[in-house]
Design a protein around this motif. Structure first.
Motif, PDB file in Angstrom:
ATOM      1  N   PRO A 317     -35.136 -16.198 -46.955  1.00  0.00           N
ATOM      2  CA  PRO A 317     -34.252 -15.408 -47.835  1.00  0.00           C
ATOM      3  C   PRO A 317     -32.852 -15.250 -47.260  1.00  0.00           C
ATOM      4  O   PRO A 317     -32.667 -15.067 -46.062  1.00  0.00           O
ATOM      5  CB  PRO A 317     -34.967 -14.064 -47.929  1.00  0.00           C
ATOM      6  CG  PRO A 317     -36.401 -14.383 -47.636  1.00  0.00           C
ATOM      7  CD  PRO A 317     -36.375 -15.484 -46.632  1.00  0.00           C
ATOM      8  N   VAL A 318     -31.882 -15.321 -48.136  1.00  0.00           N
ATOM      9  CA  VAL A 318     -30.486 -15.200 -47.748  1.00  0.00           C
ATOM     10  C   VAL A 318     -29.817 -14.211 -48.697  1.00  0.00           C
ATOM     11  O   VAL A 318     -30.095 -14.218 -49.899  1.00  0.00           O
ATOM     12  CB  VAL A 318     -29.779 -16.572 -47.794  1.00  0.00           C
ATOM     13  CG1 VAL A 318     -29.824 -17.174 -49.186  1.00  0.00           C
ATOM     14  CG2 VAL A 318     -28.352 -16.463 -47.304  1.00  0.00           C
ATOM     15  N   PRO A 319     -28.967 -13.339 -48.203  1.00  0.00           N
ATOM     16  CA  PRO A 319     -28.289 -12.401 -49.103  1.00  0.00           C
ATOM     17  C   PRO A 319     -27.279 -13.135 -49.966  1.00  0.00           C
ATOM     18  O   PRO A 319     -26.663 -14.115 -49.524  1.00  0.00           O
ATOM     19  CB  PRO A 319     -27.607 -11.422 -48.146  1.00  0.00           C
ATOM     20  CG  PRO A 319     -27.428 -12.192 -46.886  1.00  0.00           C
ATOM     21  CD  PRO A 319     -28.599 -13.113 -46.786  1.00  0.00           C
ATOM     22  N   TYR A 331     -32.853  -9.082 -55.104  1.00  0.00           N
ATOM     23  CA  TYR A 331     -33.206 -10.138 -54.152  1.00  0.00           C
ATOM     24  C   TYR A 331     -34.002  -9.541 -52.989  1.00  0.00           C
ATOM     25  O   TYR A 331     -34.058  -8.322 -52.805  1.00  0.00           O
ATOM     26  CB  TYR A 331     -31.945 -10.836 -53.639  1.00  0.00           C
ATOM     27  CG  TYR A 331     -31.120 -10.029 -52.658  1.00  0.00           C
ATOM     28  CD1 TYR A 331     -31.249 -10.218 -51.286  1.00  0.00           C
ATOM     29  CD2 TYR A 331     -30.202  -9.074 -53.101  1.00  0.00           C
ATOM     30  CE1 TYR A 331     -30.501  -9.479 -50.384  1.00  0.00           C
ATOM     31  CE2 TYR A 331     -29.453  -8.336 -52.205  1.00  0.00           C
ATOM     32  CZ  TYR A 331     -29.609  -8.532 -50.849  1.00  0.00           C
ATOM     33  OH  TYR A 331     -28.870  -7.791 -49.967  1.00  0.00           O
ATOM     34  N   ARG A 333     -34.244  -8.163 -50.039  1.00  0.00           N
ATOM     35  CA  ARG A 333     -33.324  -7.572 -49.081  1.00  0.00           C
ATOM     36  C   ARG A 333     -33.905  -7.582 -47.662  1.00  0.00           C
ATOM     37  O   ARG A 333     -33.185  -7.840 -46.686  1.00  0.00           O
ATOM     38  CB  ARG A 333     -32.993  -6.134 -49.483  1.00  0.00           C
ATOM     39  CG  ARG A 333     -32.244  -6.036 -50.800  1.00  0.00           C
ATOM     40  CD  ARG A 333     -32.024  -4.591 -51.210  1.00  0.00           C
ATOM     41  NE  ARG A 333     -31.327  -4.499 -52.480  1.00  0.00           N
ATOM     42  CZ  ARG A 333     -30.010  -4.459 -52.608  1.00  0.00           C
ATOM     43  NH1 ARG A 333     -29.260  -4.479 -51.513  1.00  0.00           N
ATOM     44  NH2 ARG A 333     -29.448  -4.389 -53.796  1.00  0.00           N
ATOM     45  N   ALA A 336     -33.990 -11.201 -46.288  1.00  0.00           N
ATOM     46  CA  ALA A 336     -32.624 -11.655 -46.026  1.00  0.00           C
ATOM     47  C   ALA A 336     -32.054 -10.991 -44.777  1.00  0.00           C
ATOM     48  O   ALA A 336     -31.295 -11.609 -44.023  1.00  0.00           O
ATOM     49  CB  ALA A 336     -31.740 -11.355 -47.234  1.00  0.00           C
ATOM     50  N   HIS A 340     -31.632 -14.229 -42.841  1.00  0.00           N
ATOM     51  CA  HIS A 340     -30.296 -14.651 -43.273  1.00  0.00           C
ATOM     52  C   HIS A 340     -30.264 -16.131 -43.646  1.00  0.00           C
ATOM     53  O   HIS A 340     -29.284 -16.840 -43.420  1.00  0.00           O
ATOM     54  CB  HIS A 340     -29.258 -14.359 -42.196  1.00  0.00           C
ATOM     55  CG  HIS A 340     -27.862 -14.191 -42.732  1.00  0.00           C
ATOM     56  ND1 HIS A 340     -27.020 -15.239 -42.980  1.00  0.00           N
ATOM     57  CD2 HIS A 340     -27.168 -13.073 -43.064  1.00  0.00           C
ATOM     58  CE1 HIS A 340     -25.867 -14.802 -43.437  1.00  0.00           C
ATOM     59  NE2 HIS A 340     -25.932 -13.477 -43.510  1.00  0.00           N
ATOM     60  N   GLY A 341     -31.373 -16.618 -44.195  1.00  0.00           N
ATOM     61  CA  GLY A 341     -31.408 -17.987 -44.707  1.00  0.00           C
ATOM     62  C   GLY A 341     -31.704 -19.057 -43.675  1.00  0.00           C
ATOM     63  O   GLY A 341     -31.761 -20.235 -44.015  1.00  0.00           O
TER      64      GLY A 341
END
Length: 476
Positions: A317-319, A331, A333, A336, A340-341
């Protein structure tokens, strides 16, 4: 009469020859004779000066090197030095013949001079070279001068697998590095003691020096179970039961991302439908924090291993770049924040491991600590192809983008795969420590391309999927 004519012709020829010999070689001007020599490793630098004189075009030096070869080195008015190389040992009073030549390439009368040399790197490195015990093999440590050339070859005496006879087995050939180097070797053959051979060659293929180091003891290590040590840290540890992130996963025996794979294959998800990771994560602000292992009593540390996930082709997951109310405000949270992806952005690229017997390892000054291991790799993306954890990423795991990789692989085949491991093998001095600890100073992609616009790990998270601890095996 005929014979008289022949005699006169012979005499005339001799006189003409003498006249020509007298004309060979012009006198060297006094101001040109100021020639100096600076000894350097493997030779000397000849310093000369050619004043403004259109009659003199250059200078020529003739000498014999360490291998009996006559060498000719030339310089012109465009420079003021000539390198006189080709030597190994330090020498004094090496003869050199120096002449000057004009635009017609006519040489001057020779100047008989001499110079000194310093030992070449192929010789000098043996002055402080040591062969030391190492885990499963040995290491070679040497220092070298600032001017280096040549190659160092390392052998050990073992059984040649082709002939089944005792033989010198080459384990590596390396260019000699300025300042020195430490070369670690892990052997496939199990030997109680080792005889090691170190040889140097110059770049022309000449063998310079060979030295044998005998009876180097081999070191064996043993793995400690989590019950045999205690783990502590002054970093914040992420504890999230719903996402299965916590300290207990660091010592549960499941490597390679096995917990994550099981959750995926069995359809286990968190209460909001997001993925469970089954791994360890420290942060935020986990850089320069101490992760301490307490043996309970002094032990000789051998290795600490940190494992990473295999490539799963998963979505980390990425913000979103911009939060748009009602569009992307739901999304993941938590995921992310954790990743951070990029999973690699939480794996160390700069790390040091220390040993200490201080009363409090979390507060011990560096003067009370001994450096046992250092990892120092660039964090930027162009250098990831050499990273210890590069096969967690699809680019280097020979998978296409979004390929599931090992995620759906049957367990039986998954178990056969090699883990992705950072092996922090400790420098061996024989010293025992009660505590070892490591600090992380950077992770991959934490400052990608050197621009804060591409910051991957500004919150300074650190992950390992599993941590294993090894110490020197004691004789029973």
């Amino acid at each position: 009469m005929k014979y008289r004519i022949l005699i006169w012709m012979f005499l005339i020829g001799c006189l003409a020859g003498c006249r020509e010999d007298d004309e060979i070689g012009f006198a060297v001007p006094v101001e040109f004779r100021k020639i100096a020599f600076d000894p350097i490793p493997g030779g000397a630098v000849m310093r000369y000066r050619l004043p403004d004189n259109l009659d003199i075009f250059g200078v020529r030096a003739r000498y014999v090197n360490a291998y009996g070869q006559e060498l000719i080195k030339e310089g012109t008015y465009l420079s003021d030095t000539i390198l006189l190389d080709g030597f190994t040992e330090a020498q004094t009073d090496v003869p050199v013949s120096v002449t000057f030549f004009n635009n017609s390439m006519q040489e001057s009368e020779p100047l008989a001079l001499a110079f000194k040399t310093q030992p070449a790197a192929t010789v000098a490195l043996f002055d402080e070279l040591t062969v030391n015990p190492f885990w499963g093999g040995f290491n070679v440590t040497y220092t070298s001068p600032s001017i280096v050339e040549g190659t160092v070859h390392v052998f050990y005496i073992g059984i040649n697998p082709a002939t089944r006879q005792q033989d010198s087995i080459l384990v590596g050939s390396y260019p000699i590095l300025e300042g020195g180097d430490t070369l670690n070797f892990v052997l496939k053959q199990a030997l109680d003691k080792l005889d090691v051979v170190v040889r140097t060659d110059d770049f022309d293929g000449h063998r310079v020096r060979t030295r044998i180091y005998e009876n180097i003891p081999a070191l064996a290590m043993e793995k400690l179970s989590p019950e045999q040590f205690e783990f502590s840290t002054d970093a914040e540890i992420v504890e999230n039961t719903d996402r299965e992130v916590g300290l207990k996963y660091l010592f549960d025996g499941n490597k390679k991302g096995l917990n994550y794979k099981k959750n995926y294959m069995e359809g286990n998800k968190g209460k909001e439908g997001y993925r469970k990771y089954g791994t360890f994560l420290a942060g935020p602000n986990a850089f320069e924090k101490r992760f301490v292992i307490d043996f309970g009593e002094p032990r000789v540390p051998a290795m600490v291993c940190g494992d990473a996930f295999l490539y799963f082709g998963t979505y980390w997951p990425v913000p979103p770049m911009i939060l748009l109310p009602g569009i992307n405000d739901n999304y993941d949270r938590v995921g992310a924040e954790y990743w951070h992806g990029s999973y690699m952005s939480r794996l160390p690229c700069k790390l040091k491991l220390f040993g200490t017997n201080a009363a409090d390892p979390l507060k011990a000054s560096m003067d009370e600590c001994t450096l046992l291991y250092a990892l120092d790799e660039p964090s930027s993306a162009p250098y990831w192809d050499k990273a210890w954890c590069r096969f967690t990423d699809y680019c280097y795991a020979n998978w296409g983008y979004n390929n599931p990789g090992y995620l759906s692989l049957p367990y039986s085949e998954f178990e056969e795969l090699e883990p992705i491991t950072l092996e922090m093998k400790c420098n061996y001095t024989g010293e025992a420590f009660r505590y070892v600890f490591f600090e992380v100073y950077d992770t991959y992609g934490s400052m990608r391309n050197g621009s804060e616009d591409y910051e991957e790990n500004d919150r300074e998270y650190v992950t390992f999927d599993e941590l294993e601890v090894y110490v020197k095996m004691e004789n029973k």
